[in-house]
Scaffold this active site. Structure first.
Site, short mmCIF file in Angstrom:
data_model
loop_
_atom_site.label_atom_id
_atom_site.label_comp_id
_atom_site.label_asym_id
_atom_site.label_seq_id
_atom_site.Cartn_x
_atom_site.Cartn_y
_atom_site.Cartn_z
N LYS A 59 -0.11 -2.44 4.94
CA LYS A 59 1.07 -2.93 4.23
C LYS A 59 1.53 -1.78 3.34
CE LYS A 59 2.73 -6.98 1.69
NZ LYS A 59 3.97 -7.19 2.42
N1 PMP Z 1 5.24 -9.02 8.13
C1 PMP Z 1 5.79 -8.30 7.12
C2 PMP Z 1 6.59 -7.10 7.46
C3 PMP Z 1 5.58 -8.69 5.79
O1 PMP Z 1 6.12 -7.98 4.78
C4 PMP Z 1 4.82 -9.85 5.52
C5 PMP Z 1 4.62 -10.28 4.09
N2 PMP Z 1 3.48 -9.64 3.54
C6 PMP Z 1 4.28 -10.57 6.59
C7 PMP Z 1 4.51 -10.12 7.88
C8 PMP Z 1 3.47 -11.81 6.36
O2 PMP Z 1 2.25 -11.49 5.76
P1 PMP Z 1 1.49 -12.49 4.79
O3 PMP Z 1 1.50 -13.82 5.47
O4 PMP Z 1 0.14 -11.93 4.67
O5 PMP Z 1 2.25 -12.54 3.52
#
Ligand code: PMP
Length: 305
Positions: A159
């Site tokens: 991330k």
């Molecule tokens: N894809 C992207 C590009 C994101 O920014 C997020 C948000 N973090 C997600 C998927 C979903 O991840 P999560 O469920 O862990 O928040």
């Protein structure tokens, strides 16, 4: 919400082990993270005074940094602890939690071996990622021009701040056309995700979602897959091509009938349109939206009911 700029809010920010007054949590303009995107972050939500899946997020923050070649100088337990203490200090029950780690300003240039690794956490109130009225009717998605990169091109499992450059560009293009967000394909032309959330489809009572091999396998995604399986729904993780979306009306059973997004900020958000394709806000999407709302509530709140 009043439009107070994000650098002028009240309260405290946890920065490198200390609670700093919100307006004083600053960095120098010659910060490596700003110039070369050597930064990783998290997005978490607190419900009823508890941060949902906190340790999973802190572990992912560490893993994202590892993938970018740096080590956060605070353990997962220390970050968990800082998040919990800051939530109390900010006085919020329901809030959004944003930890971030980045290379500092000790060395400028592509190489940053001597830069300090910094870590900060900010917590603010962020009620709904999408317009709440629109969320119930299903949001409209544009088709993004940018594609999620090949894992050989970028650390796609991290991330990492740098991976959001194409997300912001895609979201801005979508908003300029009146859409809430955009669906991105990957480098192969397969359906990937939205700009900050994972994507699911429903066809004839079965749930389909792309295999997360070049984008985040979201914590919400995994939670929702678990909730769907608990309900006895079949969840199929597979390659999904954009041609499969082409049914223009939900009654035409050729395409998918329902679609929804999942993410910490987006929670479970039904989708009504993607480019020319139309979806109904159906029972499965609504059921999972409600199941997710129940699942995020702290255990003590459920026990007290
Ligand atoms: N894809 C992207 C590009 C994101 O920014 C997020 C948000 N973090 C997600 C998927 C979903 O991840 P999560 O469920 O862990 O928040």
């Amino acid at each position: 919400m009043a439009s107070v700029p994000f650098d002028q809010m009240d309260g405290f920010i946890w920065m490198n082990g200390e609670f700093v007054k919100w307006t004083d949590a600053k960095i120098h303009v010659l910060t490596h993270g700003l110039h070369y995107a050597s930064a990783v972050f998290e997005g978490e939500r607190a419900y009823g005074g508890e941060i949902f899946k906190l340790t999973d997020h802190s572990e992912r923050l560490h893993e994202s940094a590892r993938l970018l070649g740096f080590k956060i100088p605070y353990s997962v337990a220390e970050i968990d602890d800082a998040c919990r203490t800051l939530l109390k200090k900010q006085g919020f029950q329901d809030a959004y939690v944003r930890p971030i780690a980045w290379r500092g300003s000790e060395q400028m240039g592509v190489s940053a071996q001597n830069s300090r690794i910094n870590c900060a956490i900010a917590i603010w109130q962020w009620p709904s990622y999408f317009d709440p009225a629109q969320k119930l009717k299903g949001i409209r998605l544009d088709l993004a021009e940018w594609r999620r990169p090949d894992p050989r091109t970028a650390p796609s499992k991290s991330k990492a701040a740098g991976l959001y450059m194409i997300c912001t560009m895609s979201k801005h293009a979508a908003e300029a056309k009146g859409y809430a967000d955009a669906m991105m394909l990957d480098w192969r032309g397969q359906v990937a995700e939205a700009t900050g959330a994972n994507i699911f489809f429903v066809k004839d009572g079965k749930i389909h979602t792309p295999t997360p091999d070049c984008f985040l396998d979201g914590i919400t995604r995994r939670t929702v897959i678990g909730l769907a399986k608990d309900r006895g729904f079949e969840v199929i993780e597979r390659t999904i091509m954009p041609e499969e979306l082409e049914a223009i009306m939900p009654e035409e059973l050729e395409g998918f009938q329902q679609c929804f997004l999942t993410g910490t900020a987006a929670e479970v958000t039904p989708v009504s349109e993607i480019g020319p394709s139309r979806f109904e806000v159906g029972e499965i999407a609504k059921t999972l939206m409600n199941d997710y709302s129940a699942a995020v509530q702290p255990k003590h709140a459920i026990a007290a009911e």
